[in-house]
Design a protein around this motif. Structure first.
Motif: not given
Length: 352
Positions: A211-215, A253-254, A267-268, A275-278
């Motif tokens: 799995l990969a996650y992109v901001l 997003g950063a 994420v920031s 800072i978001g936490v998912f």
């Protein structure tokens, strides 16, 4: 116990409204997370992103709005840095760098001129010249200001050490590259298209699952992908907002990181300044929002975990500060009193 050091890069030039002074080195108290300053290395323009090799003996920096990368030696006892050498990156505004799985090559992405360079690493940690640039090409996105060129923004190596992934802010795509070691060049292996105007910026990978996650920078979203580890291909699973639904202001997003347990994505958000936490669904790999915490400073360009992932440190570029959160067992963040005043921080890396 071995000393733990943090290295903080910064923006220094008027063009970046920089109030930084180069690279600062801190000794970290492992129990409290406190920073104790041990060295300032000046005479560097915009050492904006840093990387440390696996041995912990060498540090590398690119220089924003310039065209070079610098190699430094690390005194592992004191944490002090010394310059080894500097090499051109073959393009304008290098914004990120990453070593290959063997530590023999340093890959650099030139944001301003749409190219990738591979610099061989010498025995003394110094950098040799690149041989051939890889040009990043594609169709540009719809944003008339932010998507005028491909704007490749990130070049991390995946968890298996097989592919470098390059999110392209200007072209709404993420491109996977493999390293041709003989030719010393990156070769495209696969690419995936994002939503028009999303502007993929940074990517991180699950520690165990494919799995990969992109901001995505401009529309403040996170896209989850399934990764084919043989071909490098990414297949989209889900896209969610990186800011709360009730937020209606402007934000971009950063930074994005996963915890090493593979349970949460962090994420920031610049503008929302949070800072978001998912939480990651263990079966599907999709995301659910869990928490947003304020960064107590403007423009959280970067954040990082300490090696034990006990603390999360946020670099507030326009807040000229590093603020600290403790990471709970449930992944939630709790503010800590540790705060460091530093001009225009852009990156934090830790000794190994």
């Amino acid at each position: 116990m071995k000393n733990l050091f943090a290295y903080v890069g910064s923006y220094t030039t008027p063009g970046r409204n920089g109030r930084g002074n180069g690279i600062n080195v801190y000794r970290i108290d492992r129990s409290t997370g406190a920073f104790n300053h041990v060295q300032h290395l000046g005479g560097l323009e915009n050492p904006s992103f840093l990387a440390i090799d696996r041995s912990g003996r060498f540090l590398y920096s690119v220089h924003g709005d310039r065209s070079e990368a610098t190699a430094f030696g690390i005194d592992q006892r004191t944490g002090h840095l010394s310059v080894i050498n500097r090499q051109p990156t073959g393009g304008y505004n290098p914004v990120h760098l990453a070593l290959d799985a063997t530590g023999s090559f340093l890959a650099v992405v030139n944001y301003g001129s749409d190219s990738l360079a591979v610099l061989p690493v010498q025995m003394d940690g110094g950098l040799a010249p690149y041989s051939t640039l890889t040009t990043v090409t594609g169709t540009l996105g719809p944003h008339r200001v932010q998507q005028r060129n491909m704007a490749p923004h990130h070049i991390p190596l995946d968890r298996q050490g097989r592919f470098f992934y390059v999110p392209c802010k200007g072209s709404d795509c993420v491109v996977a590259y493999r390293l041709d070691e003989k030719r010393r060049v990156l070769v495209e292996a696969a690419r995936v298209t994002a939503r028009p105007g999303a502007a993929p910026r940074h990517i991180d990978f699950h520690p165990r699952k494919a799995l990969a996650y992109v901001l995505n920078e401009l529309d403040s979203t996170i896209t989850s992908y399934r990764q084919d580890r043989r071909s490098g291909k990414l297949t989209p699973l889900q896209t969610v907002p990186s800011t709360p639904s009730e937020f209606t202001g402007y934000s971009t997003g950063a930074e994005i990181w996963l915890d090493r347990a593979g349970r949460h994505v962090y994420v920031s958000n610049r503008g929302h300044d949070s800072i978001g936490v998912f939480a990651i669904d263990p079966a599907k790999g999709t995301l659910m929002p869990k928490q947003w915490v304020p960064t107590k400073g403007g423009t959280p360009r970067f954040f990082a975990f300490d090696p034990a992932q006990k603390f999360l440190y946020v670099a507030n570029q326009d807040g000229h500060s590093i603020v600290t959160y403790q990471v709970g067992r449930d992944g939630r963040l709790s503010p800590r009193p540790v705060r460091v005043r530093v001009g225009s921080p852009a990156c934090i890396v830790f000794s190994r």
